[in-house]
Design an enzyme around this catalytic site. Sequence first.
Site, PDB file in Angstrom:
ATOM      1  CD  GLU A  96      31.439  35.549  45.486  1.00  0.00           C
ATOM      2  OE1 GLU A  96      30.734  35.366  46.421  1.00  0.00           O
ATOM      3  OE2 GLU A  96      32.516  35.043  45.308  1.00  0.00           O
TER       4      GLU A  96
ATOM      5  CG  HIS B 255      32.885  40.379  42.551  1.00  0.00           C
ATOM      6  ND1 HIS B 255      34.050  41.101  43.491  1.00  0.00           N
ATOM      7  CD2 HIS B 255      33.355  39.277  42.328  1.00  0.00           C
ATOM      8  CE1 HIS B 255      34.813  40.121  43.737  1.00  0.00           C
ATOM      9  NE2 HIS B 255      34.414  38.959  43.179  1.00  0.00           N
TER      10      HIS B 255
ATOM     11  CG  HIS C 132      38.679  39.070  40.437  1.00  0.00           C
ATOM     12  ND1 HIS C 132      38.884  37.675  40.142  1.00  0.00           N
ATOM     13  CD2 HIS C 132      37.460  39.070  41.421  1.00  0.00           C
ATOM     14  CE1 HIS C 132      37.929  36.931  40.810  1.00  0.00           C
ATOM     15  NE2 HIS C 132      37.316  37.537  41.501  1.00  0.00           N
TER      16      HIS C 132
ATOM     17  CD  GLU D 272      37.478  65.351  38.389  1.00  0.00           C
ATOM     18  OE1 GLU D 272      36.541  64.668  37.759  1.00  0.00           O
ATOM     19  OE2 GLU D 272      37.755  66.238  38.620  1.00  0.00           O
TER      20      GLU D 272
HETATM   21  O1  2HA Z   1      34.053  35.687  43.794  1.00  0.00           O
HETATM   22  O2  2HA Z   1      34.630  36.375  41.257  1.00  0.00           O
HETATM   23  O3  2HA Z   1      34.173  33.191  40.173  1.00  0.00           O
HETATM   24  C1  2HA Z   1      34.250  34.828  42.791  1.00  0.00           C
HETATM   25  C2  2HA Z   1      34.040  35.371  41.380  1.00  0.00           C
HETATM   26  C3  2HA Z   1      33.555  34.521  40.497  1.00  0.00           C
HETATM   27 ZN    ZN Z   2      35.712  37.318  42.709  1.00  0.00          ZN
END
Ligand code: 2HA
Ligand code: ZN
Length: 281
Positions: A126, A149, A151, A179
Amino acid sequence: MTSAVMNSKRYIGNIEAPFIQEMSEVTHLMWSLGWDELNGGNISYLLDEAEVKKYINIHESLRTIDLTFPVTELAGKYFIVTGSGKYFRNVIKDPEANLGVLRVNEHGKSVEILWGLREGAVPTSELASHFMSHIERLKVDPTHRIVLHTHATNVIAMTFTHDLDELKLTKTLWEMCTECLVVFPDGIGVVPWMVPGSSEIGRATADKMKEFRVVIWPQHGIFVTGPMMDATFGLVETIEKAATIYNLIGVREVKQSITDQKLADLAAAFRVSPKEGVLEL
Ligand code: 2HA
Ligand code: ZN
């Protein structure tokens, strides 16, 4: 001094570098929270040359990697990044294989690897979204340093059931914990679902970064930015907490909530300006 001695000295010093420690700690923490399964998630962290120089020989480039997107605005800048296909779980065990320190070349068309990414590894898939976001955030905040970044589980879940309108999503998150408005009065940006790893999603994300510190990728995860690791991690932690509460409430009847008036009172008390258009008073 022979180069072998210099290299072994360099190696020992490197691991102690505060920026390597910070990356190792935060990736471990995020993995343990269940947000970064397998090779999910990536981080890039803008570093000062003076800080890098203390731990890494900046005059010796290990490899050069061409970029598919030019980033002239970042020419000469140093970053520590997570490696493509690398697991957050493994960073703390072997930072040199899973992280890399790089410098963008003078034309912004390639990066020189100065440390890490051992055995031919390359920076995060990314990188386009990261670099383009750094460019936009630096324009609005000169203290900006980090793009993260991840998930985040409940944020992803929420993007299946909640409207993806930025103002509506921002308001719901503000309403979930008292908050939240104080932590992100500037709200949350959202891009449409797109194929990850592309320059297109990089451009769309960076475009949102002109206005927001946070951008959600529906059914995928979240991009969060900030000047320091603690605050940047804290931002995603707060948003994930709000999303968790949203998901816990589910479809059950809400009997009392934080009204728009209460949110406005909160903003006044903490001297923050809520993003325009969210509160209806
Ligand atoms: O968006 O989060 O593999 C791709 C990731 C890494
Ligand atoms: Zn990702």
